[in-house]
Design a protein around this motif. Structure first.
Motif, PDB file in Angstrom:
ATOM      1  N   CYS A 214       0.827  -1.216   0.000  1.00 60.55           N
ATOM      2  CA  CYS A 214       0.000   0.000   0.000  1.00 60.55           C
ATOM      3  C   CYS A 214       0.859   1.262   0.000  1.00 60.55           C
ATOM      4  N   LEU A 215       1.905   1.279   0.802  1.00 55.29           N
ATOM      5  CA  LEU A 215       2.761   2.460   0.870  1.00 55.29           C
ATOM      6  C   LEU A 215       3.480   2.684  -0.459  1.00 55.29           C
ATOM      7  N   GLN A 216       3.987   1.624  -1.058  1.00 54.28           N
ATOM      8  CA  GLN A 216       4.695   1.755  -2.325  1.00 54.28           C
ATOM      9  C   GLN A 216       3.767   2.227  -3.437  1.00 54.28           C
ATOM     10  N   ALA A 217       2.487   1.876  -3.334  1.00 55.69           N
ATOM     11  CA  ALA A 217       1.509   2.272  -4.352  1.00 55.69           C
ATOM     12  C   ALA A 217       0.936   3.666  -4.107  1.00 55.69           C
ATOM     13  N   GLY A 218       1.372   4.329  -3.031  1.00 56.09           N
ATOM     14  CA  GLY A 218       0.875   5.658  -2.731  1.00 56.09           C
ATOM     15  C   GLY A 218      -0.538   5.683  -2.186  1.00 56.09           C
ATOM     16  N   PHE A 219      -0.935   4.632  -1.493  1.00 52.60           N
ATOM     17  CA  PHE A 219      -2.277   4.543  -0.910  1.00 52.60           C
ATOM     18  C   PHE A 219      -2.491   5.711   0.045  1.00 52.60           C
ATOM     19  N   ALA A 220      -3.535   6.496  -0.193  1.00 50.43           N
ATOM     20  CA  ALA A 220      -3.731   7.741   0.547  1.00 50.43           C
ATOM     21  C   ALA A 220      -4.713   7.622   1.700  1.00 50.43           C
ATOM     22  N   LEU A 221      -5.484   6.528   1.767  1.00 47.46           N
ATOM     23  CA  LEU A 221      -6.466   6.358   2.836  1.00 47.46           C
ATOM     24  C   LEU A 221      -5.783   5.820   4.092  1.00 47.46           C
ATOM     25  N   PRO A 222      -6.441   5.920   5.253  1.00 49.31           N
ATOM     26  CA  PRO A 222      -5.806   5.448   6.488  1.00 49.31           C
ATOM     27  C   PRO A 222      -5.525   3.940   6.494  1.00 49.31           C
ATOM     28  N   LEU A 223      -4.380   3.590   7.059  1.00 46.89           N
ATOM     29  CA  LEU A 223      -3.988   2.203   7.311  1.00 46.89           C
ATOM     30  C   LEU A 223      -3.814   2.044   8.815  1.00 46.89           C
TER      31      LEU A 223
END
Length: 321
Positions: A214-223
């Motif tokens: 998710c971080l590498q893909a630039g996921f912008a929603l909360p994790l």
């Protein structure tokens, strides 16, 4: 009109006059093909039941070529090497040991190198089967993310004699055979909802893969990552933890269940999630732990308003309730 594929059991629905392989491709299946005119035989399948039209001739059984066969009614075919959308080919590989590190908490980090020229396709969150010295297979989550090259990372708890012996055997041999990928508690693509990851012990390995993806893909929603152990000494040192602490959309929670005088957060993982988050129906959940832990967490999440279809765990497949 429907065609059932064996041995996978997948069902594809065809448009009027559509050929089998065209329908499969339209629906996102990967299927062997080349010439598309019935000459190369790469797309051959066996007609188990039903009727098809092929080169103007009706067939009720035997070999057919999916690139030119048009079903006349619902059919069942034996068609090998067909992959459904997001399904990846199973591979058996001999991997080289790169390094073994002690992460604390009796957990060893193994780094394995996939052979050159033989890329392994896997989704974040999937697991592999590792061949033991006695020929038996043991399942371990892949802690690395799919875009991290030829290195596969594993987190192995070595408190039991059999896993300690396994790690020492790999250390001596410098090689190990694996089969992968397995598991449907994974992320083929970036999710469209905020994500809650709940892991017990070395279940953190699976969540590391999901988090890195998710971080590498630039996921912008909360994790949200909830990591639970019985006692503080079980909190080993995952390699990305310090970097994760700097991520503004990643929320880390460590929970200890069996030590009342610990200074950090105490209790059950499900309790921590329900205390922190409102509107659980807005989240996608990924669970990793023992069957008892997973089903207990599942029940608590559902009671608090989570949506069952948005809760994922490999336990649901290998230990159905």
């Amino acid at each position: 009109m429907k065609v059932t594929l064996q041995p996978s059991g997948h069902v594809i629905e065809l448009l009027p006059g559509e050929r089998i392989i065209d329908a499969a491709r339209r629906l996102g299946f990967e299927a062997p093909q080349s010439c598309r005119n019935g000459n190369c035989h790469i797309c051959a399948a066996n007609l188990i039941s039903g009727r098809v039209l092929q080169n103007g001739t009706e067939r009720r059984g035997g070999e057919l070529f999916t690139c030119i066969a048009e079903p006349l009614e619902d059919c069942e075919v034996q068609w090998e090497n067909v992959l459904a959308p997001d399904e990846l080919p199973l591979r058996s590989l001999a991997c080289q040991l790169v390094d073994i590190q002690d992460l604390g908490g009796d957990v060893s980090q193994l780094q394995l190198r996939i052979p050159a020229g033989k890329p392994l396709r896997y989704h974040a969150g999937q697991y592999l089967l590792l061949e033991r010295f006695d020929g038996e297979l043991s399942a371990f989550s892949i802690a690395s993310a799919p875009d991290e090259g030829r290195i596969l990372e594993l987190h192995i708890l070595t408190r039991e004699q059999n896993t300690l012996a396994l790690v020492e055997h790999i250390r001596r041999q410098g090689m190990v055979r694996i089969k992968a990928p397995f598991g449907d508690c994974c992320l083929p693509r970036v999710p469209d909802k905020p994500v809650v990851m709940i892991a017990a012990g070395t279940g953190l390995a699976q969540m590391q893969s999901l988090t890195q993806f998710c971080l590498q893909a630039g996921f912008a929603l909360p994790l949200h990552l909830y990591w639970g152990v019985r006692q503080p000494e079980d909190l080993y040192q995952p390699p990305h933890w310090a970097d994760w602490q700097q991520q503004p959309s990643l929320y880390l929670h460590q929970v200890v269940s069996d030590v009342p005088d610990w200074g950090g957060r105490q209790g059950m993982l499900s309790e921590a999630v329900c205390e922190d988050l409102a509107n659980l129906a807005d989240y996608e959940f990924f669970l990793c732990g023992s069957p008892a832990m997973v089903y207990g967490t599942l029940d608590a999440l559902l009671a608090a308003g989570a949506v069952e279809q948005q809760i994922h765990s490999d336990v649901f497949a290998y230990a159905p309730r």
